[in-house]
Design an enzyme around this catalytic site. Structure first.
Site, mmCIF file in Angstrom:
data_model
loop_
_atom_site.group_PDB
_atom_site.id
_atom_site.type_symbol
_atom_site.label_atom_id
_atom_site.label_comp_id
_atom_site.label_asym_id
_atom_site.label_seq_id
_atom_site.Cartn_x
_atom_site.Cartn_y
_atom_site.Cartn_z
ATOM 1 N N ALA A 165 0.853 -1.183 0.000
ATOM 2 C CA ALA A 165 0.000 0.000 0.000
ATOM 3 C C ALA A 165 0.893 1.238 0.000
ATOM 4 C CB ALA A 165 -0.910 0.001 1.224
ATOM 5 N N LYS A 166 0.317 2.369 -0.264
ATOM 6 C CA LYS A 166 1.077 3.621 -0.184
ATOM 7 C C LYS A 166 0.093 4.765 -0.033
ATOM 8 C CE LYS A 166 5.466 4.949 -0.592
ATOM 9 N NZ LYS A 166 6.666 4.138 -0.299
ATOM 10 N N GLY A 167 0.549 5.849 0.552
ATOM 11 C CA GLY A 167 -0.307 7.021 0.679
ATOM 12 C C GLY A 167 0.492 8.280 0.463
#
Ligand code: GLU
Length: 424
Positions: A113-115
């Site tokens: 995941a990444k944000g």
């Protein structure tokens, strides 16, 4: 956007196209069927949020943020949050896919995941940064949690930002949830050894490659682009192991010291001036000439997309180690391959950070903190084993280290996806 990335002009660097084509190539190499390759490439969940922030002057500014879960077949999503003015959905999607592969390459039980928030955090006061972080954390809170998706620091975010996210999520639930983020301060569930773990992993991989190539570490000339969370500890670790750091670059410029840089003196200079530029007895180098500095090992440890075909053609080093995420464009990678320059790819080289995050999360879930020796020993073991696995697999697959590492990740994700089947 991720969905119509194919429309991007070939002149622009599109990080999503870079990683999706790497996964497709790996899938074909492994003989996976097309449906499986499509399932692995496509991000599972994309959230875009508006982040209104009350500024100190009383007005309200609007920012845009994202959290993207790329694949959760092997475990909860895992990956950092970056605050940068260039952040966009394609970049976050690409970085989330990198995290799926990275976690699989080092075989830890996470998906990717990444944000990020599109903002220049250096233009914000500390109070504004806190309000931005808390509002963003609130907006992505339905998606994150210790068994769903666990953020961590990335570019321009640190242990303080993680503390604010942990606090915001804990307040929402009415009890402490320390395992919702990693890279926290020790006082609230962080772990000894997290800071500097990425740099340690980069150093271990660099030494392992030198050993395989029959080259002694001693006196290898290294250049490092970036002097932040990863670059600064890296300069120290490489110097401690006898390598000679001859060039360092940061956002303000680049320096060259042919005889080697004293890491202590550079750390002192940086603490006083906030940049590597102006370091005593160094020659200043134009940023676009940085990679031509005579050297043996080049280490990008800052932003993505910097190693273009042009840079790759004139690079002096004969080994490259990717401490940054996605530093090399597709064209750049092709040139490095044609020049027979071995590259340790990001998904292996910089995985020490997420391995450290895994250890922090495991300690938080158990409520039992490890001694620092145990942490160190397990981190080193994981990095050595991962390097060895990729190196040995390369001999079977007959492709370069990057394609091998991606294939190792993709085959583990495919195995989990296959075992779980397709719902409903
Ligand atoms: N931001 C780091 C990376 O890109 C660490 C991610 C994490 O620990 O979750 O690997």
């Amino acid at each position: 956007m991720v969905a119509n990335s194919n429309e991007t002009s070939s002149h622009e660097f599109n990080p999503w196209l870079r990683v999706s084509s790497l996964i497709e190539t790996a899938g074909a190499l492994l003989g996976l069927d097309e449906g499986m390759i499509k399932r692995i490439v496509t991000p599972e969940r994309i959230l875009e949020v508006a982040v209104p922030v009350r500024m100190d002057a009383g007005n309200v500014e609007m920012y845009t943020g994202w959290r993207i879960q790329h694949d959760t077949s092997r475990g909860p999503g895992k990956g950092g949050i970056r605050f940068h003015q260039s952040v966009n959905a394609d970049e976050i999607a690409a970085l989330s896919a990198d995290m799926s592969i990275k976690c699989a390459v080092v075989n830890i039980p996470y998906g990717g995941a990444k944000g990020g928030v599109r903002v220049d955090p250096t233009a914000l006061s500390r109070a504004e940064l806190e309000r931005l972080t808390r509002r963003y954390a609130f907006s992505i809170s339905p998606m994150i949690g210790p068994d769903r998706d666990i953020p961590a620091p990335d570019i321009n975010t640190d242990a303080q930002v993680m503390s604010w996210i942990m606090d915001t999520v804990s307040m929402l639930h009415g009890h402490n949830i320390s395992g919702v983020v990693t890279g926290k301060p020790l006082a609230i569930g962080g772990t000894l050894g997290h800071a500097g773990a990425t740099s340690l992993g980069v150093t271990i991989c660099t030494q392992a490659l030198l050993q395989r190539l029959g080259r002694a570490s001693n006196a290898q000339r290294v250049i490092v682009q970036g002097y932040g969370k990863v670059g600064a500890p890296l300069v120290k670790l490489l110097s401690d192991r006898g390598m000679k750091v001859v060039g360092v670059a940061d956002v303000r410029g680049a320096i060259h010291v042919p005889g080697g840089i004293s890491h202590l003196a550079l750390a002192k200079h940086f603490a006083e001036s906030g940049t590597v530029v102006g370091f005593a007895d160094s020659d200043e180098v134009e940023s676009d000439e940085f990679w031509t500095i005579p050297s043996d090992i080049a280490i990008p440890a800052a932003l993505g997309g910097v190693i273009t075909d042009k840079v790759a053609e004139t690079m002096s080093a004969t080994i490259m180690v990717e401490a940054a995420n996605g530093p090399t464009t597709g064209d750049g990678a092709a040139v490095l391959a044609s020049r027979n320059i071995p590259v340790i790819p990001d998904v292996l080289a910089n995985a020490g950070g997420v391995v450290a995050s895994y250890f922090e999360w495991a300690q938080d879930l158990q409520g039992f903190m490890w001694e620092s020796e145990l942490f160190q020993q397990r981190l080193e073991k994981t990095m050595h084993e991962s390097f060895n696995h990729v190196w040995n697999r390369q001999k079977e697959l007959h492709v370069n280290l990057r394609d091998t590492a991606i294939a190792v990740g993709v085959e583990r994700i495919a195995e989990a996806t296959e075992l779980r089947g397709l719902f409903p």
